[in-house]
Write a protein that holds these residues in place. Structure first.
Motif, PDB file in Angstrom:
ATOM      1  N   GLN A  18       0.836  -1.020  -0.180  1.00 48.71           N
ATOM      2  CA  GLN A  18      -0.017   0.178   0.018  1.00 48.71           C
ATOM      3  C   GLN A  18       0.855   1.131   0.031  1.00 48.71           C
ATOM      4  O   GLN A  18       0.595   2.153  -0.826  1.00 48.71           O
ATOM      5  N   LYS A  57       2.286   1.872  -3.543  1.00 52.06           N
ATOM      6  CA  LYS A  57       1.263   2.339  -4.368  1.00 52.06           C
ATOM      7  C   LYS A  57       0.871   3.684  -4.141  1.00 52.06           C
ATOM      8  O   LYS A  57       0.844   4.495  -5.040  1.00 52.06           O
ATOM      9  N   THR A  58       0.891   4.247  -2.834  1.00 51.16           N
ATOM     10  CA  THR A  58       0.819   5.432  -2.727  1.00 51.16           C
ATOM     11  C   THR A  58       1.700   6.510  -3.084  1.00 51.16           C
ATOM     12  O   THR A  58       1.493   7.587  -3.636  1.00 51.16           O
ATOM     13  N   ASP A  61       1.632   6.707  -6.884  1.00 56.84           N
ATOM     14  CA  ASP A  61       0.530   7.594  -7.203  1.00 56.84           C
ATOM     15  C   ASP A  61       0.884   8.803  -6.829  1.00 56.84           C
ATOM     16  O   ASP A  61       0.784   9.983  -7.815  1.00 56.84           O
ATOM     17  N   THR A  62       1.686   9.045  -5.886  1.00 57.76           N
ATOM     18  CA  THR A  62       2.059  10.560  -5.640  1.00 57.76           C
ATOM     19  C   THR A  62       2.953  11.185  -6.430  1.00 57.76           C
ATOM     20  O   THR A  62       2.652  12.212  -6.972  1.00 57.76           O
TER      21      THR A  62
END
Length: 104
Positions: free
Chosen positions: A67, A70-71, A74-75
């Motif tokens: 997670q 992914k964060t 994505d950022t």
């Protein structure tokens, strides 16, 4: 005229999503500086041009690491930070076992 404009936009789209190796390296180093400043890591962030990766160690579970990966990915994309194809973020636990990987 619309056809020409649509063709230019369509042809330029794949190229704008990529960065050169040099730009990718610079972006990776800046990403490491940002990650190091968060005091989230168990060791200093590292960039590998050979592996085209940003490598971090975080004392966490594999599920949480996925997670986090992914964060962060994505950022980076959300902030417009571009990497050449194949660049990835690799997260290892405190024992140096890779527990997550995601594309940048």
């Amino acid at each position: 005229m619309r056809f020409v404009l649509a063709t230019v936009v369509a042809l330029s789209a794949p190229f704008s999503a990529q960065a050169s190796l040099e730009d990718s390296y610079v972006n990776a180093v800046q990403m490491c500086r940002w990650l190091d400043s968060l005091e989230l890591l168990a060791a200093k962030c590292a960039v590998s041009v050979k592996a085209t990766s940003v490598d971090v160690k975080i004392a966490t579970s594999a599920g949480e690491a996925k997670q986090i990966c992914k964060t962060i990915s994505d950022t980076m994309r959300g902030d417009g930070v571009k990497f050449d194809r194949g660049w990835k973020l690799r997260i290892a636990d405190a024992g140096n076992k890779r527990i997550a990987q995601c594309g940048l």
